[in-house]
Structures are given as C-alpha cells and as structure tokens.
Scaffold this motif. Sequence first.
Motif, mmCIF file in Angstrom:
data_model
loop_
_atom_site.group_PDB
_atom_site.id
_atom_site.type_symbol
_atom_site.label_atom_id
_atom_site.label_comp_id
_atom_site.label_asym_id
_atom_site.label_seq_id
_atom_site.Cartn_x
_atom_site.Cartn_y
_atom_site.Cartn_z
ATOM 1 N N LEU A 163 0.718 -1.299 -0.136
ATOM 2 C CA LEU A 163 0.080 0.132 -0.067
ATOM 3 C C LEU A 163 1.006 1.272 -0.141
ATOM 4 O O LEU A 163 0.614 2.253 -0.682
ATOM 5 C CB LEU A 163 -0.968 0.012 1.200
ATOM 6 N N ALA A 164 1.858 1.201 0.738
ATOM 7 C CA ALA A 164 2.855 2.441 0.545
ATOM 8 C C ALA A 164 3.368 2.675 -0.600
ATOM 9 O O ALA A 164 3.695 3.729 -1.129
ATOM 10 C CB ALA A 164 3.898 2.087 1.859
ATOM 11 N N THR A 219 0.976 4.217 -2.840
ATOM 12 C CA THR A 219 0.780 5.543 -2.616
ATOM 13 C C THR A 219 1.755 6.263 -3.311
ATOM 14 O O THR A 219 1.797 7.603 -3.721
ATOM 15 C CB THR A 219 0.617 5.789 -1.174
ATOM 16 N N ALA A 220 3.028 5.855 -3.113
ATOM 17 C CA ALA A 220 4.209 6.682 -3.329
ATOM 18 C C ALA A 220 4.467 6.802 -4.992
ATOM 19 O O ALA A 220 4.432 5.835 -5.650
ATOM 20 C CB ALA A 220 5.587 6.104 -2.926
ATOM 21 N N THR A 221 4.619 8.003 -5.585
ATOM 22 C CA THR A 221 4.696 8.063 -7.096
ATOM 23 C C THR A 221 6.415 8.099 -7.504
ATOM 24 O O THR A 221 6.470 8.001 -8.555
ATOM 25 C CB THR A 221 4.273 9.591 -7.563
#
Length: 422
Positions: A316-317, A320-322
């Motif tokens: 999930l992390a 979330t990070a682009t």
Amino acid sequence: MTDTSARPEGLSAYIAVTAAYWAFMLTDGALRMLVLLHFHTLGFSPVQLAYLFVLYEIAGVVTNLCAGWIAARFGLASTLYAGLGLQVLALLALAQLDPSWAVGASVVFVMLVQAASGVAKDLAKMSSKSAVKLLAPSQDGALFRWVALLTGSKNMVKGAGFLLGAVLLATLGFVLAVLGMAAILAAILLAVLIAMPPGLPKGRKGTKFSEVFSKSANVNWLSAARVFLFGARDVWFVVGIPIYFYAVLSDGTTEGNRAAFFMIGTFMAVWVILYGLVQANAPRILRASQRSEADLIGAARTWGWGLAAVPVMLTLAAVTATEAHMWLTLTLVAGLLIFGAVFAVNSSLHSYLILSFTKAERVTMDVGFYYMANAGGRLAGTLLSGLTYQAGGLALMLGTAAGMVAVSAITVGFLKSDNGLK
C-alpha cells in the motif's frame, strides 16, 4: 578440571558441525553480496541478476532431494565434508572470471559456478539440520532450543557475511575477496577433517532412493508451506530491494557506488542478523517448553497470518508513492525489519516442526525433502524478484510477497498433531 559429566551426549559433535556450518554460511552470504553488487555495477539488468542465482536455487532443489539419501547411505559427515570442499572449489573457479568476456559468457559461467555453490550449501545445510535431530536431548524442549540455536546463529553469521561481502568488494575488489574466502574455508575444512569428534551416524547400506519421498501428510503439508514462505522472502530480498536501494543511494560515481555498497551491505547484514537473533530466541518468545506440539502448530498458523500483514502494508505504501521519496525508503527499511523478525519466528517454528514430525531412522530423507521444498521456494522467489521488480516495481514485487505468505499460512492450517488434533 571442567566437569563434563553433565554434558549432553553428542554435544561435541553438535558444536563441531555448528562451527563448520558457521564458516560455510559466512562465505555464502559474502559471495551472494559480491556477485549481486559486482554484476549490477557492470550494467546487468534485474532479470539478468536474477538469472545469476537461478541455477544456484535449481541445484538446491536437486541436491536436497538427493542429499538425504546420500547421507542415509554414506553418513552425515561425508555430506558435510563434501559441501565444504565443493564451496572452496566454487570460490576458486569464480576468481577465474575474466572481465573481458562477453556478457552472455559471463552470465553462463557465473550461473554454473553458483550452481556448484548451491549444491555445496545444501549438502552442508542438510547435514547440519539432520544432526540436530539425532544429537539433541529429547527432554524439556531441547530439540526446539538446539535447532533454533543452530538456525539462528547460522543466519546471524550469514548476515555478517553480507556486510563482509560488501566491505571486501569495496576494499579488495572481486578477485582478491573471493580468493581470501576460499583460503579461509579450506582451512576450516582441514580442521574439521582432523578434529571431528564421534557422534554423527554412519551410513546404512541398502537405503533406497524411493524412501526420500515422505508418506507423512504433515511433512508434505509443511514442505508445501515452506515453498511459499521462502518464496515470499526472496521475491524482494534477492534482487528487487538491493537494486531499489542502489538507485536511491548511489549517484553513479565510484565514491557513490562505494558508499552505496556499504549501506546496502549493512542493511542486508542487519536484516539477516536480526532474523537470526529472533530465530535463536524463538523458543523463549513462544514459551515452547511449556507448550504441546498441537499448540505450536496453532502458533504457526497465527504467526503466518501476522507475517502476511506486513507486505500488505508495504505494498500500500509503494502504491501511494509516485517516486522514490525518502519516507518510502524509511518505511521500507522499518517494514522489512519487522518482516524479518516475524518471518524468523515462522521459520523457526517450521524448522522445529519438521524435526518433530520425522522419525530418527529417516530424518535425513525427510529433512532433505523439506529443504528441497525450501530451495524450490527460493527458486520461485529469485525468478519473481527480477521479473516483478522489472515489470511492476516495488508495488508488484511486495504484493507478490504478500500473496505467497498468505498461501503459506493457509497450507499450515492442514497440519495435525500426533493426537489427531489441528
């Protein structure tokens, strides 16, 4: 004089086997880090890097299937000596790698040498783990304590090997590092050959190869769970995370590469040392001496599902990070250390249960079959590590790890204790 009257029978042989296994795993960890970082700096892609370890893992599958029978037929000491000797030869061969060779030739050569190293590693591992079942006292949970100590200390030593490999590559270079490790391991082999105390069983003539395949449902289910457990670790451990950290930490200069080597090697070393430390203390963490086999089977299911939660959150992390933000890198470091601690309890439980489920007369064959499954999981994880990272980055790689842990936890649910209770 030291009072040896209370010393458990077989302890001297256990100490000698453990010391030899330590020496082997120090070079095994260092060699993995040397190969990974050296060939990454030569421009190998994640998939090509994964290929370097494929035959290593394939060799482990085949070796573990055969090693149990070999040890049952010719004795445990013979397979331990063969593993140490073959690793020395593999290190000497790797030092002959010529930088002027074409990429294809280099890949094939290193794959073959790594295959020999994989055979060596699993001969030594099967010998050491089987020896615990045969040498450990049977009372007061001693089997769990002895196997946890051997496995945990081995992984702490292997973790030190990761750091050693990175340090040697940065200071001595590839060839001198490999030759130095070969010399040290050869000295250890000579010492063990001269001073191995009695206690390891001799071979049994007439042992059939077909006996390798277990008829125990527990051994088979636990082996299946092991495939997915170790696949889940290696899907990020072998290629993806080291290459991600290299991309974040190095600026491409010689000094930048050197600094990245130290930091990656340090993280990998800390991870494996933490993993080994928790493994060694797993009997205390689980209060194993006060619990039945059925209780520990239930604990294996609980800890399996607890482990699955960690890569789910890391996935999930990553989604979330682009881009490679610092918060993502720090989250990965913390999350993977937590994964390592929980993974260690799972691995230690599995290692105890396989020895609990097997019988002394076929311990080498059941342990060999079980570690064949272990090697199969590492093989799958190694292939998927390069493929998933190259195809989908961190998110796909970590999501794959989460799915594999979940399958492992489901499979553990089929285990039953001797009294028939799950």
